[in-house]
Design a protein around this motif. Structure first.
Motif, mmCIF file in Angstrom:
data_model
loop_
_atom_site.group_PDB
_atom_site.id
_atom_site.type_symbol
_atom_site.label_atom_id
_atom_site.label_comp_id
_atom_site.label_asym_id
_atom_site.label_seq_id
_atom_site.Cartn_x
_atom_site.Cartn_y
_atom_site.Cartn_z
ATOM 1 N N LEU A 83 0.843 -1.210 0.000
ATOM 2 C CA LEU A 83 0.000 0.000 0.000
ATOM 3 C C LEU A 83 0.873 1.253 0.000
ATOM 4 O O LEU A 83 0.416 2.330 0.379
ATOM 5 C CB LEU A 83 -0.915 0.000 1.227
ATOM 6 C CG LEU A 83 -1.944 -1.128 1.293
ATOM 7 C CD1 LEU A 83 -2.608 -1.172 2.662
ATOM 8 C CD2 LEU A 83 -2.994 -0.959 0.201
ATOM 9 N N HIS A 121 -5.584 -5.148 -10.185
ATOM 10 C CA HIS A 121 -4.897 -3.957 -9.707
ATOM 11 C C HIS A 121 -3.422 -4.324 -9.581
ATOM 12 O O HIS A 121 -3.093 -5.305 -8.916
ATOM 13 C CB HIS A 121 -5.431 -3.502 -8.345
ATOM 14 C CG HIS A 121 -6.921 -3.454 -8.273
ATOM 15 N ND1 HIS A 121 -7.687 -2.638 -9.085
ATOM 16 C CD2 HIS A 121 -7.806 -4.134 -7.498
ATOM 17 C CE1 HIS A 121 -8.967 -2.817 -8.801
ATOM 18 N NE2 HIS A 121 -9.059 -3.729 -7.844
ATOM 19 N N CYS A 136 -1.385 -2.065 -6.019
ATOM 20 C CA CYS A 136 -1.615 -2.331 -4.597
ATOM 21 C C CYS A 136 -2.283 -3.692 -4.416
ATOM 22 O O CYS A 136 -2.893 -4.227 -5.327
ATOM 23 C CB CYS A 136 -2.488 -1.241 -3.958
ATOM 24 S SG CYS A 136 -4.215 -1.260 -4.456
ATOM 25 N N THR A 137 -2.118 -4.205 -3.210
ATOM 26 C CA THR A 137 -2.886 -5.373 -2.817
ATOM 27 C C THR A 137 -4.274 -4.884 -2.415
ATOM 28 O O THR A 137 -4.466 -3.707 -2.144
ATOM 29 C CB THR A 137 -2.215 -6.078 -1.625
ATOM 30 O OG1 THR A 137 -2.007 -5.135 -0.584
ATOM 31 C CG2 THR A 137 -0.888 -6.707 -2.030
ATOM 32 N N GLN A 138 -5.228 -5.777 -2.396
ATOM 33 C CA GLN A 138 -6.589 -5.432 -1.995
ATOM 34 C C GLN A 138 -7.077 -6.466 -0.997
ATOM 35 O O GLN A 138 -6.853 -7.660 -1.188
ATOM 36 C CB GLN A 138 -7.528 -5.385 -3.202
ATOM 37 C CG GLN A 138 -8.945 -4.983 -2.850
ATOM 38 C CD GLN A 138 -9.864 -4.926 -4.078
ATOM 39 O OE1 GLN A 138 -9.547 -5.444 -5.132
ATOM 40 N NE2 GLN A 138 -10.998 -4.296 -3.908
ATOM 41 N N CYS A 139 -7.714 -5.984 0.071
ATOM 42 C CA CYS A 139 -8.295 -6.873 1.069
ATOM 43 C C CYS A 139 -9.802 -6.702 1.056
ATOM 44 O O CYS A 139 -10.301 -5.577 1.003
ATOM 45 C CB CYS A 139 -7.767 -6.547 2.469
ATOM 46 S SG CYS A 139 -6.018 -6.879 2.672
ATOM 47 N N LYS A 153 -6.768 -11.380 1.027
ATOM 48 C CA LYS A 153 -5.877 -10.368 0.480
ATOM 49 C C LYS A 153 -5.485 -10.835 -0.909
ATOM 50 O O LYS A 153 -5.006 -11.959 -1.081
ATOM 51 C CB LYS A 153 -4.635 -10.206 1.359
ATOM 52 C CG LYS A 153 -3.742 -9.027 0.971
ATOM 53 C CD LYS A 153 -2.511 -9.299 0.120
ATOM 54 C CE LYS A 153 -1.824 -10.584 0.233
ATOM 55 N NZ LYS A 153 -0.554 -10.704 -0.484
ATOM 56 N N ASN A 194 -13.188 -2.995 2.593
ATOM 57 C CA ASN A 194 -12.298 -3.001 1.451
ATOM 58 C C ASN A 194 -11.082 -2.149 1.797
ATOM 59 O O ASN A 194 -11.229 -1.016 2.246
ATOM 60 C CB ASN A 194 -13.033 -2.416 0.238
ATOM 61 C CG ASN A 194 -12.268 -2.553 -1.062
ATOM 62 O OD1 ASN A 194 -11.142 -3.041 -1.097
ATOM 63 N ND2 ASN A 194 -12.869 -2.099 -2.135
ATOM 64 N N GLU A 248 -7.670 -0.796 -0.023
ATOM 65 C CA GLU A 248 -6.943 -0.603 -1.264
ATOM 66 C C GLU A 248 -6.359 0.801 -1.213
ATOM 67 O O GLU A 248 -6.250 1.366 -0.130
ATOM 68 C CB GLU A 248 -7.870 -0.810 -2.474
ATOM 69 C CG GLU A 248 -9.078 0.112 -2.473
ATOM 70 C CD GLU A 248 -10.130 -0.229 -3.517
ATOM 71 O OE1 GLU A 248 -9.987 -1.243 -4.222
ATOM 72 O OE2 GLU A 248 -11.095 0.527 -3.638
ATOM 73 N N THR A 285 -7.458 3.644 -6.412
ATOM 74 C CA THR A 285 -7.399 2.353 -7.111
ATOM 75 C C THR A 285 -8.421 2.266 -8.240
ATOM 76 O O THR A 285 -8.094 1.835 -9.347
ATOM 77 C CB THR A 285 -7.591 1.190 -6.120
ATOM 78 O OG1 THR A 285 -6.474 1.164 -5.238
ATOM 79 C CG2 THR A 285 -7.711 -0.142 -6.827
ATOM 80 N N ASN A 286 -9.650 2.665 -7.977
ATOM 81 C CA ASN A 286 -10.699 2.522 -9.003
ATOM 82 C C ASN A 286 -10.575 3.534 -10.136
ATOM 83 O O ASN A 286 -11.251 3.394 -11.159
ATOM 84 C CB ASN A 286 -12.075 2.586 -8.353
ATOM 85 C CG ASN A 286 -12.349 1.340 -7.543
ATOM 86 O OD1 ASN A 286 -11.976 0.240 -7.921
ATOM 87 N ND2 ASN A 286 -12.983 1.513 -6.397
ATOM 88 N N HIS A 311 -7.056 0.105 -12.366
ATOM 89 C CA HIS A 311 -8.259 -0.710 -12.544
ATOM 90 C C HIS A 311 -8.296 -1.194 -13.990
ATOM 91 O O HIS A 311 -8.900 -0.569 -14.853
ATOM 92 C CB HIS A 311 -9.486 0.152 -12.225
ATOM 93 C CG HIS A 311 -10.722 -0.630 -11.981
ATOM 94 N ND1 HIS A 311 -11.600 -0.938 -12.991
ATOM 95 C CD2 HIS A 311 -11.236 -1.156 -10.859
ATOM 96 C CE1 HIS A 311 -12.619 -1.623 -12.488
ATOM 97 N NE2 HIS A 311 -12.415 -1.769 -11.201
#
Length: 164
Positions: free
Chosen positions: A44, A69, A72-75, A114, A135, A137, A141-142, A146
């Motif tokens: 992040l 993405h 970054c990682t996304q949880c 994750k 969420n 991120e 991110t979006n 994306h």
């Protein structure tokens, strides 16, 4: 008119082992446990992290768009212990996922996932009218990280997730 194939994608119960190519499954740990490899290994540092609750409304279990993405990682995790479904494919060097490596998972409401950098994902999917998800991120991110692949255009296929 172009024809397409509707592929049945069985959702398997998620485990740390079977989800490893796509990311991590994070479950509860005792308070005071030191950081280790079982904790979410986050990326992040390329922007401002954003942690929020998003309300999603049911959209069935079919999909033909899959997103990734790479910054970054996304949880993701559901609130209120609700089970949900997610389709994933491992990171790939090109602009499309490997169709043969798309898998679906049933995720219980007592853990979160994750996603690794670049993991393709479609969902969350669920049967309730709506589910709230937390969420984590980046704040943009979006907007800036994306990338979506339309599987109908790329491969002529749409998936329908089925539970076992």
């Amino acid at each position: 008119m172009r024809t397409f194939i509707l592929e049945r994608l069985p959702a398997q119960p998620i485990t740390r082992e079977n989800f490893q190519p796509y990311g991590q499954v994070i479950a509860a740990s005792t308070d005071g446990k030191l950081f280790d490899s079982e904790d979410a290994q986050l990326v992040l540092d390329r922007g401002t992290p954003r942690f929020y609750i998003m309300r999603l409304h049911s959209k069935g279990r079919k999909f033909h768009n899959i997103t990734r993405h790479v910054q970054c990682t996304q949880c993701l995790g559901s609130l209120e212990g609700k089970e949900w479904l997610l389709a994933v494919a491992p990171p790939s060097p090109g602009s499309q996922p490997d169709l043969d490596k798309i898998a679906a998972f049933q995720i219980p409401g007592d853990c979160f996932i994750k996603l690794n950098l670049g993991t393709w994902h479609a969902g969350p999917y669920f049967d309730a009218d709506f589910v709230d998800f937390y969420n984590l991120e980046l704040s943009d991110t979006n907007l800036n990280d994306h990338e979506t692949c339309n599987l109908l255009e790329a491969y002529g296929v749409e998936f329908g997730i089925a539970t076992l």
